[in-house]
Scaffold this active site. Structure first.
Site, PDB file in Angstrom:
ATOM      1  N   PHE A 150       0.785  -1.360   0.018  1.00 56.67           N
ATOM      2  CA  PHE A 150      -0.053   0.160   0.044  1.00 56.67           C
ATOM      3  C   PHE A 150       0.781   1.328   0.029  1.00 56.67           C
ATOM      4  O   PHE A 150       0.584   2.467  -0.222  1.00 56.67           O
ATOM      5  CB  PHE A 150      -0.965   0.148   1.184  1.00 56.67           C
ATOM      6  CG  PHE A 150      -0.355   0.254   2.589  1.00 56.67           C
ATOM      7  CD1 PHE A 150      -0.139   1.826   2.731  1.00 56.67           C
ATOM      8  CD2 PHE A 150       0.185  -0.569   3.424  1.00 56.67           C
ATOM      9  CE1 PHE A 150       0.496   2.028   3.907  1.00 56.67           C
ATOM     10  CE2 PHE A 150       0.725  -0.074   4.618  1.00 56.67           C
ATOM     11  CZ  PHE A 150       0.987   1.093   4.923  1.00 56.67           C
ATOM     12  N   LYS A 174      -1.220  -7.351  -9.214  1.00 51.62           N
ATOM     13  CA  LYS A 174      -1.979  -7.551  -8.081  1.00 51.62           C
ATOM     14  C   LYS A 174      -1.842  -6.574  -6.942  1.00 51.62           C
ATOM     15  O   LYS A 174      -0.658  -6.863  -6.221  1.00 51.62           O
ATOM     16  CB  LYS A 174      -2.007  -8.790  -7.578  1.00 51.62           C
ATOM     17  CG  LYS A 174      -3.188  -9.426  -7.045  1.00 51.62           C
ATOM     18  CD  LYS A 174      -3.606  -8.624  -5.674  1.00 51.62           C
ATOM     19  CE  LYS A 174      -2.808  -8.719  -4.516  1.00 51.62           C
ATOM     20  NZ  LYS A 174      -3.136  -7.925  -3.235  1.00 51.62           N
ATOM     21  N   SER A 227       5.351  -6.928   3.572  1.00 54.40           N
ATOM     22  CA  SER A 227       5.862  -7.398   4.987  1.00 54.40           C
ATOM     23  C   SER A 227       6.792  -8.614   4.711  1.00 54.40           C
ATOM     24  O   SER A 227       6.440  -9.276   4.074  1.00 54.40           O
ATOM     25  CB  SER A 227       4.712  -7.456   5.706  1.00 54.40           C
ATOM     26  OG  SER A 227       3.954  -8.296   5.454  1.00 54.40           O
ATOM     27  N   CYS A 282       9.851   1.703   3.542  1.00 52.13           N
ATOM     28  CA  CYS A 282      10.791   0.567   3.933  1.00 52.13           C
ATOM     29  C   CYS A 282      11.996   0.996   3.955  1.00 52.13           C
ATOM     30  O   CYS A 282      12.887   0.277   4.571  1.00 52.13           O
ATOM     31  CB  CYS A 282      10.603  -0.812   2.940  1.00 52.13           C
ATOM     32  SG  CYS A 282      11.177  -0.120   1.278  1.00 52.13           S
ATOM     33  N   GLU A 383       9.566  -3.932  13.234  1.00 52.20           N
ATOM     34  CA  GLU A 383       9.199  -3.028  12.242  1.00 52.20           C
ATOM     35  C   GLU A 383       8.008  -2.298  12.949  1.00 52.20           C
ATOM     36  O   GLU A 383       6.833  -2.884  13.091  1.00 52.20           O
ATOM     37  CB  GLU A 383       8.762  -3.412  10.636  1.00 52.20           C
ATOM     38  CG  GLU A 383       8.505  -2.465   9.846  1.00 52.20           C
ATOM     39  CD  GLU A 383       8.166  -2.853   8.365  1.00 52.20           C
ATOM     40  OE1 GLU A 383       7.795  -3.897   8.285  1.00 52.20           O
ATOM     41  OE2 GLU A 383       8.490  -2.154   7.540  1.00 52.20           O
TER      42      GLU A 383
HETATM   43  P1  NAD Z   1       1.615  -6.602   3.416  1.00 49.50           P
HETATM   44  O1  NAD Z   1       2.665  -7.906   3.208  1.00 49.50           O
HETATM   45  O2  NAD Z   1       0.379  -6.737   4.124  1.00 49.50           O
HETATM   46  O3  NAD Z   1       0.838  -6.528   1.672  1.00 49.50           O
HETATM   47  C1  NAD Z   1       1.672  -6.905   0.409  1.00 49.50           C
HETATM   48  C2  NAD Z   1       0.832  -7.312  -0.618  1.00 49.50           C
HETATM   49  O4  NAD Z   1       0.597  -8.903  -0.401  1.00 49.50           O
HETATM   50  C3  NAD Z   1      -0.453  -6.903  -0.958  1.00 49.50           C
HETATM   51  O5  NAD Z   1      -0.687  -6.763  -2.212  1.00 49.50           O
HETATM   52  C4  NAD Z   1      -1.640  -7.650  -0.094  1.00 49.50           C
HETATM   53  O6  NAD Z   1      -2.866  -7.991  -0.623  1.00 49.50           O
HETATM   54  C5  NAD Z   1      -0.798  -9.137  -0.324  1.00 49.50           C
HETATM   55  N1  NAD Z   1      -0.947 -10.098   0.909  1.00 49.50           N
HETATM   56  C6  NAD Z   1      -1.080  -9.864   2.290  1.00 49.50           C
HETATM   57  N2  NAD Z   1      -1.174 -10.856   3.026  1.00 49.50           N
HETATM   58  C7  NAD Z   1      -1.034 -11.964   2.093  1.00 49.50           C
HETATM   59  C8  NAD Z   1      -0.811 -13.256   2.494  1.00 49.50           C
HETATM   60  N3  NAD Z   1      -1.237 -13.898   3.523  1.00 49.50           N
HETATM   61  N4  NAD Z   1      -0.462 -14.059   1.366  1.00 49.50           N
HETATM   62  C9  NAD Z   1      -0.445 -13.659   0.056  1.00 49.50           C
HETATM   63  N5  NAD Z   1      -0.479 -12.186  -0.101  1.00 49.50           N
HETATM   64  C10 NAD Z   1      -0.677 -11.437   0.751  1.00 49.50           C
HETATM   65  O7  NAD Z   1       2.427  -5.209   3.159  1.00 49.50           O
HETATM   66  P2  NAD Z   1       1.743  -3.975   3.244  1.00 49.50           P
HETATM   67  O8  NAD Z   1       1.171  -3.591   4.442  1.00 49.50           O
HETATM   68  O9  NAD Z   1       0.768  -3.478   2.100  1.00 49.50           O
HETATM   69  O10 NAD Z   1       3.047  -2.880   2.951  1.00 49.50           O
HETATM   70  C11 NAD Z   1       3.961  -2.761   3.997  1.00 49.50           C
HETATM   71  C12 NAD Z   1       5.248  -3.289   3.980  1.00 49.50           C
HETATM   72  O11 NAD Z   1       5.590  -3.619   2.829  1.00 49.50           O
HETATM   73  C13 NAD Z   1       6.140  -2.871   5.075  1.00 49.50           C
HETATM   74  O12 NAD Z   1       6.525  -4.173   5.887  1.00 49.50           O
HETATM   75  C14 NAD Z   1       7.316  -2.444   4.419  1.00 49.50           C
HETATM   76  O13 NAD Z   1       8.560  -2.173   4.801  1.00 49.50           O
HETATM   77  C15 NAD Z   1       7.192  -3.126   2.979  1.00 49.50           C
HETATM   78  N6  NAD Z   1       7.871  -2.473   1.886  1.00 49.50           N
HETATM   79  C16 NAD Z   1       9.033  -3.103   1.457  1.00 49.50           C
HETATM   80  C17 NAD Z   1       9.636  -2.615   0.506  1.00 49.50           C
HETATM   81  C18 NAD Z   1      11.113  -2.921   0.084  1.00 49.50           C
HETATM   82  O14 NAD Z   1      11.438  -2.845  -0.984  1.00 49.50           O
HETATM   83  N7  NAD Z   1      11.737  -4.016   0.838  1.00 49.50           N
HETATM   84  C19 NAD Z   1       9.101  -1.321  -0.188  1.00 49.50           C
HETATM   85  C20 NAD Z   1       7.877  -0.860   0.198  1.00 49.50           C
HETATM   86  C21 NAD Z   1       7.415  -1.469   1.440  1.00 49.50           C
END
Ligand code: NAD
Length: 483
Positions: A150, A174, A227, A282, A383
């Site tokens: 997000f 997605k 995450s 991140c 985090e």
């Molecule tokens: P999230 O892991 O909750 O969701 C990411 C994606 O995975 C979304 O599209 C979501 O719908 C999907 N998803 C969620 N749960 C799932 C599951 N159990 N199985 C399969 N797919 C699933 O992350 P978020 O809250 O949207 O984003 C924030 C996180 O992203 C933070 O931890 C941040 O550090 C990380 N992030 C990392 C980077 C990087 O480059 N390392 C960049 C941006 C954000």
């Protein structure tokens, strides 16, 4: 009537077969912006079928022609630049300038992809044996997909889609169901490009759609950003299904400050790192490690600046920090602050229960500074993903490096100093994938891979840059004798 978002499959906007739609709310105003389908497996199947059917013709479309689409895409993105930034503010809650920065970074990835004709070259050696020549040719692989978070709803999909399709693959995005509207608009622009049907596809949804992507036999690889717990699942599931995978996870970024650092300039930079995008980056600095005599002036300057930060709605030009993504995120962040306090941290600046006049329902957390933090506390280890900065005081440089390396994450780390010796030592010894020296947010630009180590990255080839080209292509070896 609020807009119900559609999927984009095979060159058309199609109604999802979802039985459930989720609300997409503006986190500052609580306005209902759209409803997003929780797409089931059947929608992913349809997207994968369209992408698979499009692949043979697309991969034989000359690479120069494929690159031409990127020039047109960039022109459309520039035309709609302000709209794209505004929708990021509305659905994500960051400030307008932060959203503009995000859209700019996304465009840079499109520019990078336009140079793929000169970057996806193979190599050849004549007479590898007598009269025999050997060539490594770079070829696209088929259907790839991205599952995205997000916090950068416009930029993160653009880290992947332009490189994937310009190298000759077809693609499915997605996006996060929390911020799906940015992709809705981006696909309107992709639709205007008149790409062959099925080259780019969009499937909205959450976990079910993600699982369908990870398990689909016709999807050859997945780029994931999100995450760490989910990154680990994605890495393992994709590997089990024989896919290529790059999974960028969460982070806990440390910033060390030496006594010889220029304190004013350093703190100005650290403020952007810790509180920019309300800490939902991140690469956000989360723990500042004050070395020796740096502690007092650093703390004083941080408190002065953080107390004056104007928190509000991102569309108002005076706002310096926006909301977090949702009321539940605010609750989680406030819970983590409370946990830190119960473990012995002192609240030097408390952003809990923040209310902004005119936006009383908004998910605001004010800038928060915790002092007296030690490595054992949860606020130093986990985090938080919110505007919370912990201060740790250590006696010397070596202890600072040890504190940073104790983290299970390895996304980014920064050092503020005037010493070249310490800067080199830091870069050499710290186990993090993006290192900043007198830079608070060490964000790789489009032609460099986005680093990440330990639990911040699962995979081998990183997103962006030449790693991205490697990820989306394979090298086929040709050995020839014409005698
Ligand atoms: P999230 O892991 O909750 O969701 C990411 C994606 O995975 C979304 O599209 C979501 O719908 C999907 N998803 C969620 N749960 C799932 C599951 N159990 N199985 C399969 N797919 C699933 O992350 P978020 O809250 O949207 O984003 C924030 C996180 O992203 C933070 O931890 C941040 O550090 C990380 N992030 C990392 C980077 C990087 O480059 N390392 C960049 C941006 C954000």
């Amino acid at each position: 009537m609020v807009k119900q978002l559609k999927n984009y499959i095979g060159g058309e906007w199609v109604q999802s077969s979802a039985s459930t739609y989720l609300p997409v709310n503006n986190p500052a105003t609580c306005e209902l912006l759209a409803e997003v389908p929780d797409s089931p497996r059947a929608d992913v199947d349809a997207a994968a079928k369209a992408a698979k059917e499009a692949f043979p013709e697309w991969r034989s479309t000359p690479v120069l022609s494929r690159a031409q689409y990127m020039y047109r895409f960039k022109a459309l993105l520039e035309e709609r630049f302000e709209d794209l930034a505004e929708i990021v503010v509305k659905e994500n809650g960051k400030t307008r300038d932060e959203a503009r920065g995000e859209v700019r970074r996304g465009i840079e990835s499109v520019e990078f992809a336009a140079s793929i004709p000169s970057l996806m070259r193979g190599y050849k050696v004549e007479d590898i044996s007598s009269g025999i020549d050997e060539t490594a040719e770079r070829q696209p692989l088929g259907v790839f997909a991205a599952i995205t978070p997000f916090n950068f709803p416009n930029m993160v999909p653009l880290w992947f889609l332009p490189t994937a399709i310009t190298t000759g693959n077809t693609f499915i995005v997605k996006p996060s169901p929390q911020t799906p509207i940015s992709m809705d608009i981006l696909y309107e622009l992709l639709d205007e490009l008149d790409l062959p049907e099925g080259v780019v596809n969009l499937v909205h949804g959450g976990k079910e759609a993600s699982i369908a992507v990870m398990e689909h036999p016709d999807i050859v690889g997945v780029s994931f950003v999100g995450s760490t717990p989910v990154a680990r699942i994605v890495y393992e599931t994709c590997a089990r299904h024989g896919k290529r995978v790059q999974a960028q996870g969460g982070a806990k970024n440390y910033i060390a400050v030496m006594p010889d650092a220029d304190m004013q300039a350093s703190v100005a930079n650290i403020m952007g790192s810790a509180f920019g995008c309300a800490g939902q980056r991140c690469l956000a600095g989360s723990v500042v490690v004050a070395v020796g005599d740096a502690y007092e002036p650093l703390k004083a300057e941080l408190l002065k600046r953080a107390s004056n930060l104007r928190v509000g709605y991102g569309l108002e030009e005076t706002t310096q920090m926006g909301t977090v993504i949702s009321a539940s995120a605010r609750e989680r962040i406030e819970g983590m602050i409370a946990a830190g306090v119960s473990e012995g941290a002192q609240v030097a600046l408390d952003g809990r229960s923040k209310s902004v006049a005119g936006f009383e329902q908004g998910s605001f957390v004010g800038p928060t500074i915790l002092d007296g933090v030690t490595g054992e506390m949860s606020v130093a280890k986990d985090e938080i993903f919110g505007p919370v900065l912990s201060i740790m005081h250590v006696p010397d440089f070596d202890t600072a490096v040890d504190a940073i390396n104790a983290s299970r994450y390895g996304n980014a780390a920064s050092l503020f100093t005037n010493s070249g010796k310490h800067a080199r030592e830091f870069k050499y010894r710290v186990r993090a994938g993006n290192i900043g020296i007198n830079i608070g947010v060490a964000a790789a630009t489009a032609s460099f891979p986005f680093g990440g180590q330990k639990e911040s990255f699962f995979g081998d080839l990183h997103g962006q840059g030449l790693d991205g080209i490697e990820f989306y292509t394979d090298k086929k070896i040709l050995i020839e004798r014409w005698l």
